[in-house]
Every structure is written in C-alpha cells, then in structure tokens.
Design a protein around this motif. Structure first.
Motif, PDB file in Angstrom:
ATOM      1  N   GLU A 187      -3.383   2.299   7.133  1.00  0.00           N
ATOM      2  CA  GLU A 187      -3.246   1.475   8.318  1.00  0.00           C
ATOM      3  C   GLU A 187      -1.898   0.756   8.300  1.00  0.00           C
ATOM      4  O   GLU A 187      -1.330   0.498   7.241  1.00  0.00           O
ATOM      5  N   ARG A 188      -1.421   0.441   9.490  1.00  0.00           N
ATOM      6  CA  ARG A 188      -0.207  -0.362   9.573  1.00  0.00           C
ATOM      7  C   ARG A 188      -0.525  -1.763   9.060  1.00  0.00           C
ATOM      8  O   ARG A 188      -1.545  -2.355   9.446  1.00  0.00           O
ATOM      9  N   GLU A 189       0.330  -2.289   8.199  1.00  0.00           N
ATOM     10  CA  GLU A 189       0.041  -3.579   7.585  1.00  0.00           C
ATOM     11  C   GLU A 189       1.179  -4.568   7.788  1.00  0.00           C
ATOM     12  O   GLU A 189       2.353  -4.191   7.875  1.00  0.00           O
ATOM     13  N   PHE A 190       0.800  -5.813   7.850  1.00  0.00           N
ATOM     14  CA  PHE A 190       1.742  -6.912   8.007  1.00  0.00           C
ATOM     15  C   PHE A 190       2.599  -7.058   6.759  1.00  0.00           C
ATOM     16  O   PHE A 190       2.090  -6.957   5.632  1.00  0.00           O
ATOM     17  N   VAL A 191       3.886  -7.313   6.968  1.00  0.00           N
ATOM     18  CA  VAL A 191       4.797  -7.553   5.856  1.00  0.00           C
ATOM     19  C   VAL A 191       5.329  -8.987   5.900  1.00  0.00           C
ATOM     20  O   VAL A 191       5.219  -9.733   4.928  1.00  0.00           O
ATOM     21  N   ALA A 192       5.890  -9.371   7.039  1.00  0.00           N
ATOM     22  CA  ALA A 192       6.478 -10.702   7.164  1.00  0.00           C
ATOM     23  C   ALA A 192       6.657 -11.046   8.630  1.00  0.00           C
ATOM     24  O   ALA A 192       6.743 -10.162   9.477  1.00  0.00           O
ATOM     25  N   ASP A 214       2.720 -16.491  16.616  1.00  0.00           N
ATOM     26  CA  ASP A 214       2.742 -15.817  15.332  1.00  0.00           C
ATOM     27  C   ASP A 214       1.394 -15.171  15.038  1.00  0.00           C
ATOM     28  O   ASP A 214       0.347 -15.683  15.423  1.00  0.00           O
ATOM     29  N   SER A 215       1.444 -14.041  14.350  1.00  0.00           N
ATOM     30  CA  SER A 215       0.212 -13.368  13.975  1.00  0.00           C
ATOM     31  C   SER A 215       0.511 -12.376  12.872  1.00  0.00           C
ATOM     32  O   SER A 215       1.627 -11.870  12.755  1.00  0.00           O
ATOM     33  N   ARG A 216      -0.525 -12.119  12.066  1.00  0.00           N
ATOM     34  CA  ARG A 216      -0.424 -11.073  11.061  1.00  0.00           C
ATOM     35  C   ARG A 216      -1.059  -9.771  11.563  1.00  0.00           C
ATOM     36  O   ARG A 216      -1.116  -8.792  10.828  1.00  0.00           O
ATOM     37  N   HIS A 217      -1.550  -9.778  12.768  1.00  0.00           N
ATOM     38  CA  HIS A 217      -2.237  -8.623  13.320  1.00  0.00           C
ATOM     39  C   HIS A 217      -1.305  -7.817  14.211  1.00  0.00           C
ATOM     40  O   HIS A 217      -0.728  -8.346  15.168  1.00  0.00           O
ATOM     41  N   ALA A 218      -1.206  -6.537  13.925  1.00  0.00           N
ATOM     42  CA  ALA A 218      -0.315  -5.673  14.693  1.00  0.00           C
ATOM     43  C   ALA A 218      -0.678  -5.658  16.169  1.00  0.00           C
ATOM     44  O   ALA A 218       0.199  -5.570  17.027  1.00  0.00           O
TER      45      ALA A 218
END
Length: 123
Positions: free
Chosen positions: A44-49, A103-107
């Motif tokens: 899965e696509r994952e959050f980096v920064a 802001d979010s960590r979710h794609a």
C-alpha cells in the motif's frame, strides 16, 4: 489545477543519501500542507512525511524519523525530502502530494499528486 513533478530519485547503496524535489506549478503551494508518500511493489502507499505551509510543523513516519528531513521553499514553489542513511526497505516509488484542507497521514486526504520518482537502495 496543480501540477507536481518529482525528481532526484535513483539508485544508491545502503547508507547513502538522496534528495528528492517536488516542483509545483499552476498554483502557489505556500498556503497548503505538502506530503511525501511512497509505494513499494505489492504494498500500500504509505505516509513518509508532511510539512505545514509555514514550514515549522513537520511530521514523519516512525520508519524514517531521524533519517529523512522534509523542507519547503515557498519562493520556489518546491518541497524537498532529504533522505540519509538509506536502507533497502526504503526502496519504493516516492510521491509528493498537496493537501488543500489540512495535514494528514492518509493518502486519501490529498488532492493533487505527482507522477512519482523511483528510489532504489541496493544492499
């Protein structure tokens, strides 16, 4: 519309460094949150920064904390990801993205995406 173009990917040995750039056009990114994500094959696509519009607030995935640094130059409409001490597990396609709302960590929360740049770390 916003166009995001990543660059700076490539092949590097374990422990090496790369600096990714994400150049935006079509709209100034100064007031928006920007993020970096990555996607490895069959994952899965994952959050980096991510980074707030002011550049002061920065957030990182635990897996890259202390090794990666996100920054932005609003005058150049560009966001950067400095990657140090690279590991084989950092191998992925890296994407930058713009979040209009916050802001979010979710794609799924991001509105605009670049085409991605490949980073390959060889052991």
């Amino acid at each position: 519309q916003v166009q995001l173009v990543e660059s700076g990917g490539g092949l590097v040995q374990t422990g090496g460094s790369l600096r990714l750039s994400c150049a935006a056009s079509g709209r100034t990114i100064s007031w928006y949150y920007m993020g970096w994500f990555r996607q490895a094959p069959e994952k899965e696509r994952e959050f980096v920064a991510s980074i707030k519009w002011s550049g002061i607030n920065k957030y990182y995935a635990d897996s890259v904390k202390g090794r990666f640094t996100i920054s932005r130059d609003n005058a150049k409409n560009t966001v950067y990801l400095q990657m140090n001490s690279l590991k084989a597990e950092d191998t992925a396609v890296y994407y930058c993205a713009l979040n209009v709302d916050g802001d979010s960590r979710h794609a799924s929360a991001y509105d605009y995406w670049g085409q991605g740049t490949q980073v390959t770390v060889s052991s």
